[in-house]
Design a protein around this motif. Structure first.
Motif, short mmCIF file in Angstrom:
data_model
loop_
_atom_site.label_atom_id
_atom_site.label_comp_id
_atom_site.label_asym_id
_atom_site.label_seq_id
_atom_site.Cartn_x
_atom_site.Cartn_y
_atom_site.Cartn_z
N LEU A 25 0.94 -1.61 -0.08
CA LEU A 25 -0.48 0.47 0.06
C LEU A 25 0.85 0.74 -0.20
CD1 LEU A 25 -2.84 -0.16 2.49
CD2 LEU A 25 -3.23 -0.68 0.01
N GLN A 26 2.06 1.26 0.55
CA GLN A 26 2.94 2.95 0.32
C GLN A 26 3.87 2.40 -0.78
OE1 GLN A 26 5.10 2.70 3.98
NE2 GLN A 26 3.01 2.67 5.51
N GLY A 27 3.79 1.67 -1.65
CA GLY A 27 4.76 1.09 -2.04
C GLY A 27 4.05 1.24 -3.86
N PRO A 28 4.20 0.13 -4.38
CA PRO A 28 3.32 -0.14 -5.47
C PRO A 28 1.89 0.37 -5.26
CG PRO A 28 3.57 -1.53 -5.29
CD PRO A 28 4.21 -1.05 -4.29
N LEU A 29 1.32 0.55 -4.74
CA LEU A 29 -0.59 0.70 -4.87
C LEU A 29 -0.38 1.80 -4.09
CD1 LEU A 29 -1.53 -2.53 -4.35
CD2 LEU A 29 -1.21 -1.63 -5.99
N SER A 30 0.50 2.57 -3.62
CA SER A 30 0.48 3.59 -2.72
C SER A 30 -0.18 5.07 -4.18
CB SER A 30 1.35 4.16 -2.50
OG SER A 30 2.27 5.36 -3.67
N GLY A 31 -1.12 5.80 -3.60
CA GLY A 31 -1.88 7.72 -4.51
C GLY A 31 -3.14 6.22 -5.78
N GLY A 32 -3.46 4.87 -4.81
CA GLY A 32 -4.45 4.47 -5.99
C GLY A 32 -5.83 4.09 -5.12
N ASN A 33 -6.94 3.14 -5.39
CA ASN A 33 -7.82 2.59 -5.10
C ASN A 33 -7.93 0.88 -4.51
OD1 ASN A 33 -8.56 2.63 -6.99
ND2 ASN A 33 -10.87 2.96 -7.25
N ALA A 34 -6.61 0.50 -5.18
CA ALA A 34 -6.37 -0.95 -4.65
C ALA A 34 -6.57 -1.02 -3.88
CB ALA A 34 -5.67 -1.43 -5.71
N GLN A 35 -7.18 -2.15 -3.10
CA GLN A 35 -6.83 -2.50 -1.59
C GLN A 35 -6.02 -4.54 -1.80
OE1 GLN A 35 -11.18 -3.60 -0.46
NE2 GLN A 35 -11.05 -1.98 0.40
N VAL A 36 -5.74 -4.52 -0.81
CA VAL A 36 -4.90 -6.02 -0.43
C VAL A 36 -5.90 -6.83 -0.11
CG1 VAL A 36 -2.42 -7.13 0.48
CG2 VAL A 36 -2.54 -4.05 -0.76
N VAL A 37 -5.82 -8.28 0.06
CA VAL A 37 -6.52 -8.98 0.17
C VAL A 37 -5.72 -10.29 0.20
CG1 VAL A 37 -9.15 -7.49 -0.16
CG2 VAL A 37 -7.71 -9.50 -1.51
N PHE A 38 -5.78 -10.65 1.17
CA PHE A 38 -5.47 -12.32 1.54
C PHE A 38 -6.47 -13.76 0.88
CE2 PHE A 38 -3.23 -9.21 3.52
CZ PHE A 38 -2.22 -9.55 3.26
N ASP A 39 -7.60 -13.55 0.27
CA ASP A 39 -8.57 -14.50 -0.03
C ASP A 39 -7.99 -15.35 -0.31
OD1 ASP A 39 -10.66 -12.84 1.77
OD2 ASP A 39 -11.17 -11.60 0.46
N THR A 40 -8.76 -16.53 -0.85
CA THR A 40 -8.35 -17.74 -2.01
C THR A 40 -9.02 -17.46 -3.12
OG1 THR A 40 -8.74 -19.69 -0.01
CG2 THR A 40 -8.73 -20.57 -2.00
N PRO A 41 -8.60 -17.09 -4.01
CA PRO A 41 -9.26 -16.73 -5.42
C PRO A 41 -9.62 -18.03 -6.36
CG PRO A 41 -6.50 -17.48 -6.04
CD PRO A 41 -7.28 -17.69 -4.06
N ASP A 42 -10.86 -18.85 -5.07
CA ASP A 42 -11.73 -19.48 -6.04
C ASP A 42 -12.83 -19.12 -6.95
OD1 ASP A 42 -13.65 -19.11 -4.16
OD2 ASP A 42 -12.97 -20.44 -2.46
N SER A 43 -14.09 -19.62 -7.40
CA SER A 43 -14.82 -19.26 -8.07
C SER A 43 -15.54 -18.42 -7.61
CB SER A 43 -15.95 -20.65 -8.63
OG SER A 43 -15.79 -21.37 -7.94
#
Length: 223
Positions: A25-43
């Motif tokens: 969040l402080q690096g590559p995603l700073s200044g944007g509105n993208a979140q960081v999640v740790f969910d299982t990316p299933d259907s």
């Protein structure tokens, strides 16, 4: 390594999750509105997802056996007295599949490119909490042999979802083993005493002739 108890207890894996989320969040995603999640990316997750995000899915944990050491080190207090013994840390690799989710493939590719550049430039994460005794968490992308199936490739098959581009990020964390305390009083000095052995002088015995060799005296005890 410090730990929290009760409802606020935080495991070492959660600690790494938090350090990774903060760095993204402080690096590559700073200044944007993208979140960081740790969910299982299933259907199911894909169907209910909303808004741009980076999914850092923890798919595996393995020990870095090449860095394992044996033996013990002494724990010394401020007075220089040995008060315990410690064992070397063990190192574990946490594998994260980083995927970008946006409103369009162009948005996802942009986020992936930014993540790729950040992963290449970043070698360490320094946690804000003293959970790893001030040591950073090493960071790198997994190296795979050309044409070999990767863990991330197998991930999509196991989840039953269409394959999508992902960065295979490896975070290595040191895990300390508890120190053992010294159970005996530390040695603070030595006292040496000695007494001769051999036959005691006989009362009334004649003195030894001049020049005769005297019997050698041996040390019997040193305590």
């Amino acid at each position: 390594m410090a730990s929290h108890h009760g409802d606020d207890q935080v495991s070492i894996v959660q600690h790494v999750d938090k350090a990774l989320e903060t760095a993204l969040l402080q690096g590559p995603l700073s200044g944007g509105n993208a979140q960081v999640v740790f969910d299982t990316p299933d259907s199911d997750w894909t169907a209910r997802r909303s808004g741009p995000c980076v999914n850092a899915f923890l798919y595996g944990i393995e020990e870095d056996a090449a860095r394992r050491q044996s033996g013990e080190s002494s724990v010394i207090d401020e007075q220089g007295v040995v008060v315990g013994h410690g064992s070397p840390s063990r190192f574990f690799r946490l594998g994260y599949a980083l995927t970008a989710w946006g409103q369009s493939p162009q948005d996802e590719h942009r986020m992936l490119g930014t993540l790729l550049e950040w992963c290449v430039r970043t070698e360490n994460l320094m946690p804000h909490e003293d959970r790893t005794a001030g040591r950073g968490l090493s960071l790198k992308l997994r190296e795979n042999a050309e044409g070999a199936e990767t863990p991330v490739t197998r991930l999509w098959t196991g989840l039953g979802t269409p394959a999508r581009p992902a960065l295979d990020l490896i975070v290595t964390v040191p895990v300390d083993r508890p120190d053992s305390a010294v159970t005996t009083e530390p040695v603070r000095g030595l006292a040496l005493t000695a007494r001769p052995i051999g036959p005691r002088p006989v009362q009334g015995a004649l003195p030894m002739p001049r020049g005769a060799a005297r019997p050698r005296r041996n040390v019997e005890e040193i305590t």
